[in-house]
Design an enzyme around this catalytic site. Structure first.
Site, PDB file in Angstrom:
ATOM      1  N   SER A  39       3.205 -67.095 -50.596  1.00 37.89           N
ATOM      2  CA  SER A  39       2.196 -67.707 -49.725  1.00 37.89           C
ATOM      3  C   SER A  39       1.720 -69.041 -50.284  1.00 37.89           C
ATOM      4  O   SER A  39       1.304 -69.110 -51.441  1.00 37.89           O
ATOM      5  CB  SER A  39       0.964 -66.799 -49.601  1.00 37.89           C
ATOM      6  OG  SER A  39       1.310 -65.621 -48.959  1.00 37.89           O
ATOM      7  N   HIS A  70       3.912 -68.984 -44.098  1.00 37.09           N
ATOM      8  CA  HIS A  70       5.329 -68.685 -44.353  1.00 37.09           C
ATOM      9  C   HIS A  70       6.155 -69.304 -43.223  1.00 37.09           C
ATOM     10  O   HIS A  70       6.038 -68.886 -42.073  1.00 37.09           O
ATOM     11  CB  HIS A  70       5.574 -67.171 -44.378  1.00 37.09           C
ATOM     12  CG  HIS A  70       5.037 -66.476 -45.596  1.00 37.09           C
ATOM     13  ND1 HIS A  70       5.835 -66.097 -46.640  1.00 37.09           N
ATOM     14  CD2 HIS A  70       3.784 -66.114 -45.932  1.00 37.09           C
ATOM     15  CE1 HIS A  70       5.092 -65.516 -47.571  1.00 37.09           C
ATOM     16  NE2 HIS A  70       3.841 -65.511 -47.159  1.00 37.09           N
ATOM     17  N   HIS A  92       6.971 -58.617 -45.530  1.00 38.76           N
ATOM     18  CA  HIS A  92       6.041 -57.729 -46.242  1.00 38.76           C
ATOM     19  C   HIS A  92       5.945 -56.376 -45.534  1.00 38.76           C
ATOM     20  O   HIS A  92       6.113 -56.293 -44.320  1.00 38.76           O
ATOM     21  CB  HIS A  92       4.632 -58.341 -46.260  1.00 38.76           C
ATOM     22  CG  HIS A  92       4.556 -59.739 -46.784  1.00 38.76           C
ATOM     23  ND1 HIS A  92       4.854 -60.837 -46.003  1.00 38.76           N
ATOM     24  CD2 HIS A  92       4.218 -60.212 -48.004  1.00 38.76           C
ATOM     25  CE1 HIS A  92       4.707 -61.926 -46.737  1.00 38.76           C
ATOM     26  NE2 HIS A  92       4.332 -61.591 -47.942  1.00 38.76           N
ATOM     27  N   TYR A  94       3.255 -54.892 -44.810  1.00 38.91           N
ATOM     28  CA  TYR A  94       2.150 -54.879 -43.839  1.00 38.91           C
ATOM     29  C   TYR A  94       2.520 -55.499 -42.499  1.00 38.91           C
ATOM     30  O   TYR A  94       1.786 -55.364 -41.524  1.00 38.91           O
ATOM     31  CB  TYR A  94       0.891 -55.550 -44.418  1.00 38.91           C
ATOM     32  CG  TYR A  94       1.060 -57.013 -44.775  1.00 38.91           C
ATOM     33  CD1 TYR A  94       1.110 -58.005 -43.800  1.00 38.91           C
ATOM     34  CD2 TYR A  94       1.155 -57.405 -46.107  1.00 38.91           C
ATOM     35  CE1 TYR A  94       1.265 -59.341 -44.131  1.00 38.91           C
ATOM     36  CE2 TYR A  94       1.316 -58.730 -46.452  1.00 38.91           C
ATOM     37  CZ  TYR A  94       1.354 -59.689 -45.462  1.00 38.91           C
ATOM     38  OH  TYR A  94       1.520 -61.012 -45.789  1.00 38.91           O
ATOM     39  N   GLU A  95       3.671 -56.184 -42.431  1.00 41.99           N
ATOM     40  CA  GLU A  95       4.101 -56.714 -41.134  1.00 41.99           C
ATOM     41  C   GLU A  95       4.713 -55.603 -40.274  1.00 41.99           C
ATOM     42  O   GLU A  95       5.005 -55.821 -39.102  1.00 41.99           O
ATOM     43  CB  GLU A  95       5.116 -57.841 -41.345  1.00 41.99           C
ATOM     44  CG  GLU A  95       4.482 -59.085 -41.955  1.00 41.99           C
ATOM     45  CD  GLU A  95       5.523 -60.130 -42.328  1.00 41.99           C
ATOM     46  OE1 GLU A  95       5.834 -60.968 -41.463  1.00 41.99           O
ATOM     47  OE2 GLU A  95       6.013 -60.099 -43.466  1.00 41.99           O
ATOM     48  N   ALA A 122       1.516 -65.207 -54.428  1.00 45.23           N
ATOM     49  CA  ALA A 122       0.097 -65.431 -54.726  1.00 45.23           C
ATOM     50  C   ALA A 122      -0.489 -64.049 -54.999  1.00 45.23           C
ATOM     51  O   ALA A 122      -0.098 -63.078 -54.350  1.00 45.23           O
ATOM     52  CB  ALA A 122      -0.584 -66.075 -53.540  1.00 45.23           C
ATOM     53  N   MET A 225       0.970 -58.111 -52.618  1.00 44.32           N
ATOM     54  CA  MET A 225       1.590 -57.312 -51.551  1.00 44.32           C
ATOM     55  C   MET A 225       3.091 -57.605 -51.397  1.00 44.32           C
ATOM     56  O   MET A 225       3.631 -57.442 -50.304  1.00 44.32           O
ATOM     57  CB  MET A 225       0.871 -57.602 -50.222  1.00 44.32           C
ATOM     58  CG  MET A 225      -0.636 -57.412 -50.262  1.00 44.32           C
ATOM     59  SD  MET A 225      -1.443 -57.979 -48.768  1.00 44.32           S
ATOM     60  CE  MET A 225      -3.176 -57.939 -49.264  1.00 44.32           C
ATOM     61  N   SER A 226       3.731 -58.052 -52.466  1.00 40.08           N
ATOM     62  CA  SER A 226       5.140 -58.456 -52.300  1.00 40.08           C
ATOM     63  C   SER A 226       5.930 -58.303 -53.607  1.00 40.08           C
ATOM     64  O   SER A 226       5.488 -57.651 -54.548  1.00 40.08           O
ATOM     65  CB  SER A 226       5.200 -59.915 -51.842  1.00 40.08           C
ATOM     66  OG  SER A 226       4.793 -60.771 -52.886  1.00 40.08           O
ATOM     67  N   ASN A 249      -7.020 -65.911 -56.466  1.00 43.38           N
ATOM     68  CA  ASN A 249      -8.423 -65.464 -56.424  1.00 43.38           C
ATOM     69  C   ASN A 249      -8.629 -64.451 -57.536  1.00 43.38           C
ATOM     70  O   ASN A 249      -7.675 -63.820 -57.982  1.00 43.38           O
ATOM     71  CB  ASN A 249      -8.742 -64.828 -55.060  1.00 43.38           C
ATOM     72  CG  ASN A 249      -7.775 -63.695 -54.720  1.00 43.38           C
ATOM     73  OD1 ASN A 249      -6.622 -63.931 -54.378  1.00 43.38           O
ATOM     74  ND2 ASN A 249      -8.254 -62.468 -54.852  1.00 43.38           N
ATOM     75  N   HIS A 263      -7.498 -65.128 -47.113  1.00 47.36           N
ATOM     76  CA  HIS A 263      -6.158 -65.737 -47.089  1.00 47.36           C
ATOM     77  C   HIS A 263      -6.216 -67.264 -47.221  1.00 47.36           C
ATOM     78  O   HIS A 263      -5.317 -67.875 -47.785  1.00 47.36           O
ATOM     79  CB  HIS A 263      -5.441 -65.325 -45.796  1.00 47.36           C
ATOM     80  CG  HIS A 263      -3.971 -65.655 -45.773  1.00 47.36           C
ATOM     81  ND1 HIS A 263      -3.093 -65.225 -46.741  1.00 47.36           N
ATOM     82  CD2 HIS A 263      -3.223 -66.377 -44.901  1.00 47.36           C
ATOM     83  CE1 HIS A 263      -1.870 -65.672 -46.473  1.00 47.36           C
ATOM     84  NE2 HIS A 263      -1.923 -66.370 -45.356  1.00 47.36           N
TER      85      HIS A 263
END
Ligand code: HPA
Length: 295
Positions: A39, A70, A92, A94-95, A122, A225-226, A249, A263
């Protein structure tokens, strides 16, 4: 029991072969290095010379990227003279994709001749010494979805890719990590370079405070998440892996804190550190040797 042909996972040998052959007949580039841009880090792809771009939606069997930040395209070209393929945007959990679709590009790259994968992401910093903008070399991972059986290698194993039970204690190549430390030191990046453990979660919701505390106590330095699913499939297929997290973060660990993960902050940090990250990766590629592993 499924037979191989009944079990339609979306990443069968035949499907990956067909996608690889389509790409090989569409580009002259014969990549030995694959790069995945996280990201806000899509700029890595813009370093490639003589780029040839394929939108994911035009590539047979490829999923599409749905996330802001992306681009959703494969870029072929050379980086410091080395033939590369770059994913500008990844997939990902979550998609909503089946996990095998998320990792399909790794198998396609393997069949195209890629030997080394460089992956970026990230991530939230769980380690309290980490600052926003730090870059963490991933030395190991915790595959949290894997604890619940969500693993891209679940299902029948195709020995043409790799073994049924692949080792993961050497997932992140020691020599490449050392090379990154050397290059970072030469470039004067020691102030913000770290090495640590990355934990993957399914997302898309960010972690609660209790979850962050738990992950940190389990030994994770960063959370995202990746990456982990891709590394598992790349290692299964015998590719070397190197991965970097940009700490976008700091994870909230304290009930009095007013901080909230979002995000936009993730993308903004990418923009601030992008140039140095690109320089680190391109210098590493320039100095990289061929993969000597025999599998
Ligand atoms: N948590 C999970 N994924 C992330 C984060 C985070 O704090 N930051 C960037 N990706």
């Amino acid at each position: 029991m499924f037979s191989m042909s009944e079990y339609v996972s979306g990443d069968s040998y035949e499907e990956c072969r067909a996608t690889a052959d389509w790409l090989l007949s569409s580009t002259q580039v014969r990549p030995t290095v694959g790069i995945v841009c996280g990201s806000g880090l899509g700029g890595l792809a813009e370093m490639l010379k003589d780029p040839q771009v394929f939108k994911y939606s035009d590539i047979p069997n490829f999923p599409r990227s749905t996330v802001h930040g992306h681009a959703g395209q494969l870029v072929f070209g050379t980086l410091k003279g080395k033939p590369c393929v770059c994913m500008q945007g990844r997939f990902h959990l979550y998609e909503g994709y089946p996990i095998q679709k998320i990792t399909l590009p790794m198998r396609v790259f393997k069949l195209m001749g890629v030997e080394t994968m460089i992956l970026t992401n990230a991530a939230g910093g769980l380690n309290q010494d980490y600052k926003v903008g730090d870059v963490m070399i991933i030395k190991d991972h915790i595959n949290m979805p894997g604890f619940a059986g969500i693993n891209p290698l679940a299902g029948p194993n195709d020995d043409r890719f790799g073994v049924r039970f692949p080792c993961m204690s050497d997932a992140y190549d020691r020599e490449l990590r050392q090379l990154a430390l050397d290059v970072a030191s030469n470039l004067g990046y020691n102030d913000f370079l770290r090495e640590g453990v990355y934990c993957v979660l399914g997302g898309p919701s960010f972690e609660t405070i209790a979850e962050c505390r738990m992950l940190h106590s389990l030994g994770a330095d960063a959370v995202g998440m990746s990456t982990v699913h891709e590394v598992i499939v790349a290692r299964h297929a015998g590719m070397r892996c190197f991965a970097l997290s940009l700490i976008s973060n700091r994870s909230v660990m304290d009930y009095d804190s007013q901080e909230k993960a979002n995000h936009e902050e993730v993308l903004e940090t990418g923009r601030l550190r992008a140039e140095q990250l690109e320089k680190l990766v391109s210098t590493m590629v320039a100095r990289m040797e061929h993969n000597n592993n025999t599998y």
